[in-house]
Design a protein around this motif. Structure first.
Motif, PDB file in Angstrom:
ATOM      1  N   GLN A  46      55.813  82.558  72.697  1.00 39.81           N
ATOM      2  CA  GLN A  46      55.907  81.686  73.867  1.00 39.81           C
ATOM      3  C   GLN A  46      55.152  80.378  73.637  1.00 39.81           C
ATOM      4  OE1 GLN A  46      54.293  84.504  76.647  1.00 39.81           O
ATOM      5  NE2 GLN A  46      56.303  85.195  77.365  1.00 39.81           N
ATOM      6  N   TYR A  47      54.011  80.475  72.972  1.00 41.50           N
ATOM      7  CA  TYR A  47      53.213  79.290  72.642  1.00 41.50           C
ATOM      8  C   TYR A  47      54.022  78.343  71.757  1.00 41.50           C
ATOM      9  CZ  TYR A  47      48.840  76.975  70.922  1.00 41.50           C
ATOM     10  OH  TYR A  47      47.824  76.104  70.592  1.00 41.50           O
ATOM     11  N   LEU A  48      54.620  78.867  70.696  1.00 41.47           N
ATOM     12  CA  LEU A  48      55.440  78.046  69.802  1.00 41.47           C
ATOM     13  C   LEU A  48      56.660  77.477  70.514  1.00 41.47           C
ATOM     14  CD1 LEU A  48      55.343  79.987  66.418  1.00 41.47           C
ATOM     15  CD2 LEU A  48      54.988  77.526  66.680  1.00 41.47           C
ATOM     16  N   ASP A  49      57.307  78.284  71.338  1.00 42.24           N
ATOM     17  CA  ASP A  49      58.493  77.813  72.055  1.00 42.24           C
ATOM     18  C   ASP A  49      58.136  76.643  72.971  1.00 42.24           C
ATOM     19  OD1 ASP A  49      60.113  79.659  70.839  1.00 42.24           O
ATOM     20  OD2 ASP A  49      60.187  81.038  72.549  1.00 42.24           O
ATOM     21  N   PHE A  50      56.987  76.743  73.653  1.00 44.55           N
ATOM     22  CA  PHE A  50      56.571  75.643  74.528  1.00 44.55           C
ATOM     23  C   PHE A  50      56.230  74.400  73.710  1.00 44.55           C
ATOM     24  CE2 PHE A  50      53.196  73.232  76.648  1.00 44.55           C
ATOM     25  CZ  PHE A  50      53.854  72.888  77.831  1.00 44.55           C
ATOM     26  N   VAL A  51      55.418  74.557  72.686  1.00 42.54           N
ATOM     27  CA  VAL A  51      54.955  73.412  71.911  1.00 42.54           C
ATOM     28  C   VAL A  51      56.115  72.658  71.277  1.00 42.54           C
ATOM     29  CG1 VAL A  51      53.647  72.768  69.843  1.00 42.54           C
ATOM     30  CG2 VAL A  51      52.647  74.345  71.500  1.00 42.54           C
ATOM     31  N   THR A  52      57.098  73.380  70.736  1.00 45.00           N
ATOM     32  CA  THR A  52      58.184  72.716  70.018  1.00 45.00           C
ATOM     33  C   THR A  52      59.210  72.057  70.937  1.00 45.00           C
ATOM     34  OG1 THR A  52      59.227  74.896  69.747  1.00 45.00           O
ATOM     35  CG2 THR A  52      57.955  74.042  67.893  1.00 45.00           C
TER      36      THR A  52
ATOM     37  N   GLY B  71      58.433  68.479  69.823  1.00 42.26           N
ATOM     38  CA  GLY B  71      58.622  68.023  68.465  1.00 42.26           C
ATOM     39  C   GLY B  71      58.538  69.168  67.474  1.00 42.26           C
ATOM     40  N   PRO B  72      58.856  68.898  66.210  1.00 45.58           N
ATOM     41  CA  PRO B  72      58.789  69.944  65.174  1.00 45.58           C
ATOM     42  C   PRO B  72      57.353  70.163  64.725  1.00 45.58           C
ATOM     43  CG  PRO B  72      59.476  67.865  64.210  1.00 45.58           C
ATOM     44  CD  PRO B  72      59.381  67.619  65.695  1.00 45.58           C
ATOM     45  N   VAL B  73      57.079  71.381  64.270  1.00 47.55           N
ATOM     46  CA  VAL B  73      55.754  71.689  63.744  1.00 47.55           C
ATOM     47  C   VAL B  73      55.487  70.854  62.497  1.00 47.55           C
ATOM     48  CG1 VAL B  73      54.307  73.507  62.736  1.00 47.55           C
ATOM     49  CG2 VAL B  73      55.787  74.032  64.682  1.00 47.55           C
ATOM     50  N   PHE B  74      54.295  70.289  62.414  1.00 50.70           N
ATOM     51  CA  PHE B  74      53.887  69.452  61.271  1.00 50.70           C
ATOM     52  C   PHE B  74      53.869  70.262  59.984  1.00 50.70           C
ATOM     53  CE2 PHE B  74      50.389  68.204  58.448  1.00 50.70           C
ATOM     54  CZ  PHE B  74      50.739  66.890  58.154  1.00 50.70           C
TER      55      PHE B  74
ATOM     56  N   GLY C 202      54.777  67.142  64.041  1.00 44.27           N
ATOM     57  CA  GLY C 202      55.019  66.080  63.066  1.00 44.27           C
ATOM     58  C   GLY C 202      55.086  64.699  63.703  1.00 44.27           C
ATOM     59  N   GLY C 203      54.679  63.696  62.939  1.00 40.72           N
ATOM     60  CA  GLY C 203      54.715  62.313  63.399  1.00 40.72           C
ATOM     61  C   GLY C 203      55.351  61.408  62.364  1.00 40.72           C
ATOM     62  N   GLY C 204      55.421  60.140  62.674  1.00 36.77           N
ATOM     63  CA  GLY C 204      56.002  59.154  61.763  1.00 36.77           C
ATOM     64  C   GLY C 204      54.936  58.393  61.003  1.00 36.77           C
ATOM     65  N   ARG C 205      55.396  57.526  60.104  1.00 31.50           N
ATOM     66  CA  ARG C 205      54.473  56.696  59.338  1.00 31.50           C
ATOM     67  C   ARG C 205      53.888  55.616  60.239  1.00 31.50           C
ATOM     68  NH1 ARG C 205      55.394  52.348  55.826  1.00 31.50           N
ATOM     69  NH2 ARG C 205      57.623  52.538  56.187  1.00 31.50           N
TER      70      ARG C 205
END
Length: 296
Positions: free
Chosen positions: A65-71, A74-77, A291-294
Motif C-alpha cells: 500500500q505504501y508503494l502504491d501510494f508513493v508511485t 512518480g517512479p521509484v528512483f 526519480g527526478g530530472g537533470r
C-alpha cells in the motif's frame, strides 16, 4: 446530525494546513491504506510545491500500500548501476524501500547526519522522498529540513549575483566511504587540486525548481564539492559562506517523530539532516525515493 457526528466529519475532512515553521504542512483526512481520489492527488502535488514538506500522521499501510501510494507521484528512483547510493547492491541497484534503521538490516546507525540533498552526486537526483516511522527512540533522532528557496531568497543581492550561473560538482560520498573502508575515514568538504577526484556530477549551484520555477540554493552542508573554473581558495571560501547561511535556524523545521508518521519532502527544494540518538534505542524507518530530472 449530532454534535459528535459533525465533529467527526470535520476531523476526517481532507485538508492541508501549513505548519508554524519556515516550511512544511500537515495532511488531514487521508488514510494511505485507501487509494486517494484524483483531486486529492492533485492537491498533494500542489501542497508539496507550496510547502516543500508534507506530514501524514497516524498511518499504517502495508509495504504494498505504501508503494502504491508513493508511485502515484512518480517512479521509484534508480541510480545508474555504476553510481553507488545508499543501499546499492552488488548489481548497482537500490531497493524500492530502503530500511533506515540502527539494526542489522538497516542503514545509517544512530549518529547525527549533516544536512544534505539525497543523490545530489548522481546525473539526475531524486525528485522527492517519503519516510515512514515504524519505531522511534525516546529521545533524539529528529529530522531537520531546510528551505532552499527561502535560503536563496534571503541572500543579499551581491551574493545572488555572484552565484547565479555558477556550476557545482558534487562528489560521490559512497566512493569515498569505500576508499576509506567505512564511515570513519576522513572526508573533504571542498575538493582542492591536491585531492584525487572521485565520481561526481556537475549541476547548477542555483537551480530552478522544475514545477514552481523558484530559484534554489542547491548545496549540501558537508558533501565534498568543487566550483569548476574557480580559484580553489576563493571557491572554498564562497561555499563555506553559503553553508553558514544555510545553517540559520530561521530556514529550518525540526520534525519530532511519532510512530505512524510519514513525511514527504521535495528533494529539489530542501536539505534534510538527522539528530543523533542513543545507541541502545531503536529507530526504524522506511524510505522510498522518486526519480527526478537533470537540474537546470
Amino acid at each position: 446530525m449530532s454534535q459528535t457526528a459533525r465533529a467527526t466529519v470535520v476531523a476526517d475532512e481532507f485538508r492541508i494546513t501549513a505548519l508554524d515553521a519556515p516550511l512544511g504542512a500537515e495532511v488531514h483526512g487521508l488514510d494511505l491504506r485507501q487509494p486517494p481520489s484524483p483531486q486529492q492527488v492533485l492537491a498533494l502535488r500542489q501542497g508539496l510545491r507550496e510547502h516543500h514538506v508534507l506530514l501524514f500522521r497516524g498511518q499504517s499501510p502495508t509495504d504494498r500500500q505504501y508503494l502504491d501510494f508513493v508511485t502515484l507521484f512518480g517512479p521509484v528512483f534508480q541510480p545508474p548501476v555504476d553510481v553507488p547510493v545508499l543501499s546499492s547492491g552488488a548489481d548497482g541497484k537500490a531497493p524500492e524501500i530502503v530500511k533506515v534503521a540502527n539494526s542489522e538490516d538497516g542503514e545509517l546507525g544512530n549518529a547525527p547526519l549533516a544536512a544534505h540533498i539525497d543523490h545530489q552526486w548522481t546525473p539526475a537526483p531524486s525528485a522527492s522522498s517519503f519516510l515512514q516511522a515504524l519505531q522511534v527512540p525516546g529521545s533524539g533522532g529528529e529530522t531537520l529540513f531546510t528551505n532552499l528557496a527561502l535560503a536563496y531568497d534571503s541572500l543579499d543581492a551581491a551574493t545572488r549575483e555572484e552565484i547565479d550561473g555558477l556550476r557545482l560538482i558534487t562528489y560521490n560520498p559512497f566512493v569515498r566511504i569505500r576508499q576509506n573502508g567505512g564511515y570513519g575515514g576522513a572526508f573533504h568538504r571542498y575538493r582542492t587540486p591536491d585531492i584525487e577526484p572521485v565520481q561526481g556530477s556537475e549541476h547548477p549551484l542555483v537551480r530552478t525548481h522544475p514545477e514552481s520555477g523558484r530559484r534554489l540554493l542547491f548545496l549540501s552542508a558537508h558533501t565534498e564539492v568543487e566550483i569548476p573554473g574557480y580559484d580553489p581558495a576563493r571557491g572554498a571560501a564562497l561555499i563555506a559562506r553559503l553553508r553558514e547561511h544555510l545553517a540559520r535556524p530561521e530556514l529550518t523545521y525540526t520534525h519530532h517523530w511519532r510512530v505512524g508518521d510519514i513525511l514527504w519532502w521535495d528533494n529539489q527544494a530542501t536539505l534534510h539532516a538527522r539528530n543523533g540518538f542513543p545507541e541502545d534505542q531503536q529507530r526504524r524507518l522506511q524510505r522510498i525515493s522518486l526519480g527526478g530530472g537533470r537540474p537546470f
